[in-house]
Motif scaffolding. Sequence first.
Motif, PDB file in Angstrom:
ATOM      1  N   UNK A 109       5.723  35.938  24.388  1.00  7.64           N
ATOM      2  CA  UNK A 109       4.481  36.285  24.046  1.00  7.64           C
ATOM      3  C   UNK A 109       4.872  37.038  22.526  1.00  7.64           C
ATOM      4  N   UNK A 110       5.622  37.865  22.487  1.00  4.42           N
ATOM      5  CA  UNK A 110       5.543  38.431  21.287  1.00  4.42           C
ATOM      6  C   UNK A 110       6.099  37.714  20.043  1.00  4.42           C
ATOM      7  N   UNK A 111       6.983  36.684  20.419  1.00  2.00           N
ATOM      8  CA  UNK A 111       7.555  35.741  19.529  1.00  2.00           C
ATOM      9  C   UNK A 111       6.531  34.832  19.160  1.00  2.00           C
ATOM     10  N   UNK A 112       5.800  34.291  20.249  1.00  2.00           N
ATOM     11  CA  UNK A 112       4.548  33.406  19.813  1.00  2.00           C
ATOM     12  C   UNK A 112       3.408  34.259  18.941  1.00  2.00           C
ATOM     13  N   UNK A 113       3.298  35.533  19.186  1.00  2.00           N
ATOM     14  CA  UNK A 113       2.240  36.005  18.399  1.00  2.00           C
ATOM     15  C   UNK A 113       2.918  36.321  16.886  1.00  2.00           C
ATOM     16  N   UNK A 114       4.051  36.836  16.761  1.00  3.98           N
ATOM     17  CA  UNK A 114       4.666  36.608  15.452  1.00  3.98           C
ATOM     18  C   UNK A 114       4.542  35.482  14.627  1.00  3.98           C
ATOM     19  N   UNK A 115       4.893  34.432  15.519  1.00 11.67           N
ATOM     20  CA  UNK A 115       4.640  33.023  14.787  1.00 11.67           C
ATOM     21  C   UNK A 115       3.327  32.838  14.234  1.00 11.67           C
ATOM     22  N   UNK A 116       2.481  33.111  15.150  1.00 13.94           N
ATOM     23  CA  UNK A 116       0.853  32.702  15.009  1.00 13.94           C
ATOM     24  C   UNK A 116       0.609  33.697  13.714  1.00 13.94           C
ATOM     25  N   UNK A 117       0.684  34.880  13.966  1.00 11.93           N
ATOM     26  CA  UNK A 117       0.426  35.978  12.774  1.00 11.93           C
ATOM     27  C   UNK A 117       0.867  35.473  11.454  1.00 11.93           C
ATOM     28  N   UNK A 118       2.113  35.144  11.239  1.00  9.59           N
ATOM     29  CA  UNK A 118       2.800  34.696   9.870  1.00  9.59           C
ATOM     30  C   UNK A 118       1.941  33.635   9.590  1.00  9.59           C
ATOM     31  N   UNK A 119       1.745  32.612  10.555  1.00 12.62           N
ATOM     32  CA  UNK A 119       1.113  31.399  10.053  1.00 12.62           C
ATOM     33  C   UNK A 119      -0.272  31.563   9.552  1.00 12.62           C
ATOM     34  N   UNK A 120      -0.946  32.594  10.293  1.00 14.69           N
ATOM     35  CA  UNK A 120      -2.411  32.803   9.952  1.00 14.69           C
ATOM     36  C   UNK A 120      -2.354  33.660   8.629  1.00 14.69           C
ATOM     37  N   UNK A 121      -1.369  34.604   8.305  1.00 17.17           N
ATOM     38  CA  UNK A 121      -1.635  35.475   6.925  1.00 17.17           C
ATOM     39  C   UNK A 121      -1.192  34.294   6.033  1.00 17.17           C
ATOM     40  N   UNK A 122      -0.365  33.341   6.291  1.00 18.03           N
ATOM     41  CA  UNK A 122       0.023  32.331   5.264  1.00 18.03           C
ATOM     42  C   UNK A 122      -0.874  31.422   4.658  1.00 18.03           C
ATOM     43  N   UNK A 123      -1.796  30.844   5.501  1.00 18.03           N
ATOM     44  CA  UNK A 123      -2.566  29.791   5.205  1.00 18.03           C
ATOM     45  C   UNK A 123      -4.150  30.759   4.952  1.00 18.03           C
ATOM     46  N   UNK A 124      -4.195  31.806   5.649  1.00 14.45           N
ATOM     47  CA  UNK A 124      -5.125  32.608   5.442  1.00 14.45           C
ATOM     48  C   UNK A 124      -5.315  33.269   3.968  1.00 14.45           C
ATOM     49  N   UNK A 125      -4.158  33.169   3.446  1.00 13.95           N
ATOM     50  CA  UNK A 125      -3.943  33.638   1.788  1.00 13.95           C
ATOM     51  C   UNK A 125      -4.404  32.524   1.126  1.00 13.95           C
ATOM     52  N   UNK A 126      -4.462  31.362   1.435  1.00 16.10           N
ATOM     53  CA  UNK A 126      -4.944  30.364   0.583  1.00 16.10           C
ATOM     54  C   UNK A 126      -6.470  30.439   0.787  1.00 16.10           C
ATOM     55  N   UNK A 127      -6.952  30.543   2.107  1.00 20.33           N
ATOM     56  CA  UNK A 127      -8.455  30.915   2.055  1.00 20.33           C
ATOM     57  C   UNK A 127      -9.128  32.002   1.239  1.00 20.33           C
ATOM     58  N   UNK A 128      -8.283  33.000   1.410  1.00 20.24           N
ATOM     59  CA  UNK A 128      -8.686  34.231   0.464  1.00 20.24           C
ATOM     60  C   UNK A 128      -8.694  33.987  -1.104  1.00 20.24           C
ATOM     61  N   UNK A 129      -7.450  33.057  -1.756  1.00 25.80           N
ATOM     62  CA  UNK A 129      -7.591  33.125  -2.752  1.00 25.80           C
ATOM     63  C   UNK A 129      -8.625  32.230  -3.440  1.00 25.80           C
ATOM     64  N   UNK A 130      -8.785  31.339  -2.324  1.00 25.04           N
ATOM     65  CA  UNK A 130     -10.109  30.179  -2.610  1.00 25.04           C
ATOM     66  C   UNK A 130     -11.349  31.145  -2.668  1.00 25.04           C
ATOM     67  N   UNK A 131     -11.358  31.877  -1.781  1.00 23.93           N
ATOM     68  CA  UNK A 131     -12.789  32.563  -1.936  1.00 23.93           C
ATOM     69  C   UNK A 131     -12.863  33.513  -2.738  1.00 23.93           C
TER      70      UNK A 131
END
Lengths: 307, 340
Positions: free
Chosen positions: B101-123
Amino acid sequence: METDLGYWIIPLAIIGGAIRVSTPFLFVSLGEALTERSGRINLGLEGTLVFGAMSGYALAYLTGSPWLGVLAAALCGALFGLVHGVICSLPKVNDIAVGIAMMILGMGLAFYFGKPFVQPVAPDLPAIGFGWWSEIPQVRAALEVNVLFLIGAALAVLLWWMLRATRVGLTLRVVGDSTDAARAMGLRPAVIRTCATAVGGAFAGVGGAYLSLYYPGSWNEGISSGQGLMAVALVIFARWNPLACFGAALLFGGAGALGPVLQSVGVSEGYYLFFAAPYVLTLGVLIATSSPTRAMTGAPGELSITK
Amino acid sequence: MLPIGALLAGFAVFSLFLLLQGKSPADFFALVFRAGFGTAFSWENTLSRAAPLLLAALCVALPARLGLVVIGGEGAIVLGGVGAGFAGVLLSGAPAGVALPVMLLAAMLIGALWIGAVGALRHYRGVNETIASLLLAYIAIALMNHLVEGPLRDPASLNKPSTAPLGEALRVGTIPGWDVHWGLAFGVVACVLAWILIDKTTWGFAARIAGGNVRAAQVQSLPVGKLILGFTALGGAFAGMAGFFEVAAVHGSANASLAGGYGYTGILIAFLARHNPLAIIPLAILLAGFEASSGLVQRRMDLPDATVLVLQGFVFMAILMSETLYGRFKVFAPERWRTG
């Protein structure tokens, strides 16, 4: 004569690298500037660049003449641009999405037909040495300028003048700024945009031919890593001005040269990170020049990415 | 109905392309059917490949409902995979019930930050999300190369630099009774959840309004910024999850195989599905079948491996051209069904 240049070799190599690396950026961004000035964006130029590299290399190999290769690349690029332009002229079709599809199709077709040309060696494009005044071999190497770079520089000036002072340029700007105004003048926006996209595609094809026929000078599937796409971002940075495109292309070329230069002087730490420099620079420039509240100065009014 | 027609039209153009090369399209589709869907074994192979495609397509489809064209899911997959691989190395002694679960969460968190950054830059900065996401994907791949060849490299991996291999306990197994890893189940559940989010909740409704008309959403004082950040981050989290399964179920360590183009095929799937998460499921399986058959097609018909890419390009063009046909047919017009 062997001169020890010390660390002076780094800026020197970056200048030389900037001239070598910037040429594809220059051609793609000039083509894209033309297309975007007409109010459309073509993200498919990445695919066009790769296909141009393949077709240029293949024809140069088969005919023995690099210039025929450049011509073939330009024709293929124009064809790709024409397809993009015609499809985007259909109502309700999104030009950004079509660009992504053209990117995939262009790369797919280039890899498909390019397979037999990975091994053979095609003739290179000629270069002119501007370093004859210097005794230092590094300076001579840095000032070895390809003919296409000079043609690109001349084209930048020509396009700038064309957009500013000619009937064609004014027509293009009207279509790009207001579809309604263009219609009222009796112009046909869809036809003009399609032509602008086709010419833009031809430029990108030539940029691709430079990649495979001069620097790095061979055809393989990893020949372009997002250079066509970076050029699209570069046009925004250059504010749709062909002269500024020339400067921006040199800047990006310098950033692209950073990785190989540091590697050549023996810096191996963070090798891959330096290869990311052009992407980081592009992103930084995009962030710095965009704004959420006001439209960008110089942006064509009908352009979907700035509306 | 129209997307199916467009899919067939794309196949037709591709068949013509093969005919011009002197190859038989009938042979091609028969081989694809056999290698992708013909036997239980080929189904298992196809479904294993479908898992990352489902998640990668969600990374495109979720932001698309807000009107954002995000095409850099590959970056989130790659970095999510590296994050999962690194977490697995750190937790090599821990029990699987904690470490996975920690590995899964780490992967999801990194992915969320990476693409979330795209959304933040856009907004916040008005940066075009299409170009920014693709640039970030290239940066992510460079970062991965740096990490697996430098700080995170397992000295034992000579030819193919990788992170240290995960212990047997930290490998994700297969779904009981099938030779398909759990990524498929997670992918299908993620698609269903995303569909519920978009079609059945107030947030999804608000997102669809904002995607249709930003002004209208702002006038209704909908939280457009939060929606953009939330949807891009969620899409990125799904792409990161794909990276986790690629590492923990398929490769066993993080290496350059992570950048296998799943993110790009995901773009096509999302557009084919018209950004409807439920429609993503069958389309991801179909496209996975084509990828699974690629090897056999290459050997039997002497076609280059880029053939599948050409097919994808033609289908993508066809689906985008079909957009223009909406509202042109009487069958779909509401007046026809009105009585009186």
